[in-house]
Design an enzyme around this catalytic site. Structure first.
Site, mmCIF file in Angstrom:
data_model
loop_
_atom_site.group_PDB
_atom_site.id
_atom_site.type_symbol
_atom_site.label_atom_id
_atom_site.label_comp_id
_atom_site.label_asym_id
_atom_site.label_seq_id
_atom_site.Cartn_x
_atom_site.Cartn_y
_atom_site.Cartn_z
ATOM 1 N N ASP A 1 32.121 32.439 41.305
ATOM 2 C CA ASP A 1 33.136 32.560 42.344
ATOM 3 C C ASP A 1 32.483 32.959 43.645
ATOM 4 O OD1 ASP A 1 35.116 32.030 40.624
ATOM 5 O OD2 ASP A 1 35.796 34.099 40.369
ATOM 6 N N LYS B 1 36.923 29.551 45.419
ATOM 7 C CA LYS B 1 38.152 28.821 45.718
ATOM 8 C C LYS B 1 38.167 28.211 47.110
ATOM 9 C CE LYS B 1 40.096 29.193 41.805
ATOM 10 N NZ LYS B 1 38.767 29.217 41.195
ATOM 11 N N MET C 1 44.929 41.192 45.953
ATOM 12 C CA MET C 1 45.281 40.058 46.807
ATOM 13 C C MET C 1 46.534 40.330 47.620
ATOM 14 S SD MET C 1 44.430 36.939 44.205
ATOM 15 C CE MET C 1 44.992 37.671 42.679
HETATM 16 N N1 SAH Z 1 39.011 39.454 38.489
HETATM 17 C C1 SAH Z 1 38.926 40.299 39.665
HETATM 18 C C2 SAH Z 1 40.095 40.104 40.590
HETATM 19 C C3 SAH Z 1 40.138 38.753 41.220
HETATM 20 S S1 SAH Z 1 41.472 38.607 42.337
HETATM 21 C C4 SAH Z 1 38.809 41.760 39.221
HETATM 22 O O1 SAH Z 1 38.983 42.061 38.049
HETATM 23 O O2 SAH Z 1 38.536 42.584 40.072
HETATM 24 C C5 SAH Z 1 40.691 38.943 43.875
HETATM 25 C C6 SAH Z 1 41.218 40.253 44.446
HETATM 26 O O3 SAH Z 1 40.549 41.342 43.819
HETATM 27 C C7 SAH Z 1 40.915 40.429 45.906
HETATM 28 O O4 SAH Z 1 41.891 39.788 46.722
HETATM 29 C C8 SAH Z 1 41.007 41.925 46.054
HETATM 30 O O5 SAH Z 1 42.347 42.372 46.073
HETATM 31 C C9 SAH Z 1 40.393 42.385 44.745
HETATM 32 N N2 SAH Z 1 38.954 42.649 44.913
HETATM 33 C C10 SAH Z 1 37.956 42.057 44.263
HETATM 34 N N3 SAH Z 1 36.758 42.546 44.663
HETATM 35 C C11 SAH Z 1 37.037 43.491 45.586
HETATM 36 C C12 SAH Z 1 36.243 44.361 46.372
HETATM 37 N N4 SAH Z 1 34.919 44.378 46.291
HETATM 38 N N5 SAH Z 1 36.873 45.192 47.227
HETATM 39 C C13 SAH Z 1 38.197 45.208 47.324
HETATM 40 N N6 SAH Z 1 38.997 44.417 46.609
HETATM 41 C C14 SAH Z 1 38.422 43.556 45.739
#
Ligand code: SAH
Length: 479
Positions: A249, A271, A384
């Site tokens: 990703d 994406k 998100m």
């Molecule tokens: N599978 C991932 C989530 C994917 S959805 C997990 O378990 O974390 C993507 C969302 O995750 C982003 O829009 C944000 O809200 C959050 N996210 C992922 N990495 C992040 C980071 N380093 N800092 C803040 N939010 C994060």
């Protein structure tokens, strides 16, 4: 070679450790682990050693050192802090043609005890002949990370079937080919999945029927964590080291990709890759194509694959197509971002539950149970959510969550550019706009969010009040 390496079978043999402190205790523990009959000579014993003596696991030779202690033992280790005494022990042992080790003194030692990585029956021993113990320790740490904990089980399995393997493949080159298959093929993953019977069946069927078939492809869904490469799990690192192809990703950082096997093919299926939208269906087809070509595919995802990561769909798709698929969990953004912002997600006094939710996707804001979400004494961790901050805030207030409920908005959590913005719920949209919060960002709402103010320990913390409407308008005017 300055030292001749050897592994000694000490089962049932008497050995002597001189010294009753913590160093002696470590030596005793390792010797007991190898099944030796340990005698400890010392005037006093450290409590843990005294316990072993009480339990009859070691024999205590009570009092000051006597050369007669060396009679009848196979090895001796001097672990006292008295250099003269250690030297005497070494001289007496040498006179009796006994192998002796003096802890931390290479010049007095006849044998050295290496740094060890234990995946019994596989043991890796490292020695620098006393020249650079720190380097030996460093190497040991590296190997600890690298060597799968199930390797021991694989070695045991191979040992059990050794005769069969030799009979089946009398030709050395063929046998080597079989062992290559055994080490790289499907047996180890089965052991890792705690399916030893299936692993053995696979090995036997390879022996009995078709011999070694070309490697079948597989897909491992791997959680890369939120960004900080240090938060990758050992299992994830090993999967990255073995992958032929990595489909990742956009959220996965370059530092993490750099840790993968150098020659692995890396494909960005983010994406919004290069401004283009890569449909999920395309990712499915890529995984399928590479796995069917016999490749070991890692599908590398931000955070955890099963938390808002569509890992469930990918796994189902692969299963439908008969592709072997396993999963390495990752640290999800809510857990990691909260920790890096100093926010405990649960707290005895303020929050008995945490809700992970997303405000993204089809009609998300309409289908959420706002009544339940507006309840107090729970923490909301919203993924998100940045683009929907206005609706989110309005709904929570409308359904009764207090306007003063604290929030923390964590942008680029766990990365060097992490920013944490805290404030009260009613001011959330204004503050998010004022600080131009971008993605990725995680939103924490609940009493615990206020704790970031005095517990934040990483990156930048912003706690200022929102600008007034008038000030905001003034900012918007061109200078
Ligand atoms: N599978 C991932 C989530 C994917 S959805 C997990 O378990 O974390 C993507 C969302 O995750 C982003 O829009 C944000 O809200 C959050 N996210 C992922 N990495 C992040 C980071 N380093 N800092 C803040 N939010 C994060």
């Amino acid at each position: 070679m300055k030292l001749y390496p050897l592994f000694a079978d000490l089962k049932g043999l008497p050995v002597l450790v001189i010294g009753g402190g913590t160093v002696a205790e470590r030596k005793v523990a390792a010797l007991l682990g190898a099944g030796a009959k340990v005698r400890v000579g010392a005037p006093q014993l450290h409590p843990a050693l005294a316990r072993l003596a009480d339990e009859g696991q070691v024999e205590w030779l009570h009092g000051g050192y006597q050369p007669a202690w060396l009679d009848g033992v196979w090895l001796a280790i001097a672990a006292t802090d008295d250099r003269d005494l250690n030297a005497r022990v070494a001289a007496d042992a040498t006179e009796r043609r006994l192998l002796v080790n003096v802890v931390d003194d290479a010049s007095l030692s006849r044998f050295h005890v290496p740094a060890v990585v234990d995946r019994s029956p596989l043991i890796v021993a490292i020695s620098t002949a006393g020249a650079a113990p720190a380097l030996a320790r460093r190497l040991r740490e590296m190997l600890e990370r690298l060597l799968d904990h199930t390797l021991g089980a694989l070695v045991t399995l191979a040992q059990q079937h050794r005769t069969r393997i030799v009979l089946r493949f009398p030709d050395l080159a063929e046998r080597r080919g079989f062992y290559d298959w055994l080490h790289d093929g499907p047996v180890l993953p089965l052991l890792r999945r705690a399916q030893p019977a299936e692993a053995e069946r696979t090995l036997l069927s390879a022996l009995n029927t078709r011999g070694v078939s070309p490697g079948k492809g597989s897909v491992t869904l791997v959680g890369a964590g939120p960004g900080d490469p240090g938060l990758l799990t050992l299992q994830a690192l090993r999967a990255l080291n073995q992958a032929d192809v990595i489909l990742h990703d956009q959220l996965v950082s370059a530092d993490i990709l750099a840790m993968a096997r150098r020659d692995a093919e890396r494909i960005d299926v983010g994406k919004r890759c290069a401004g283009r939208h890569v449909p999920q269906d395309h990712t499915h087809q890529l995984m399928l194509m590479h796995a069917q070509a016999g490749k070991r595919v890692v599908r590398l995802k931000g955070g955890d694959p099963f938390v808002f990561g569509r890992g469930g769909e990918e796994m189902a798709f692969l299963r439908e197509h008969g592709i072997d698929c396993d999963i390495v969990p990752g640290i999800t953004a809510a857990v990691a971002c909260a920790a890096y912002a100093g926010i405990p997600l649960t707290h005895r006094d303020y929050a008995q539950s945490v809700c992970l939710l997303t405000a993204h996707g089809k009609d998300a804001t309409d289908t959420l149970d706002w009544h339940a979400l507006a309840n107090h004494r729970q923490t909301l961790a919203i993924y998100m959510g940045v683009e929907r901050i206005d609706v989110l805030t309005a709904r929570l207030l409308e359904y009764g969550r207090g306007p003063d409920t604290p929030f923390a908005l964590i942008e680029n959590g766990t990365l060097p550019r992490q920013r944490v913005i805290t404030g009260a719920l009613h001011a959330l949209p204004a503050l998010a706009r004022q600080h131009a919060v971008g993605t990725p960002a995680l939103l924490v709402i609940g009493e615990v969010a206020a704790m970031a103010r005095d517990r934040a320990w990483f990156g930048e913390l912003i706690t200022q009040r929102p600008a007034t409407a008038a000030a905001q308008m003034a900012c918007a005017e061109p200078a």
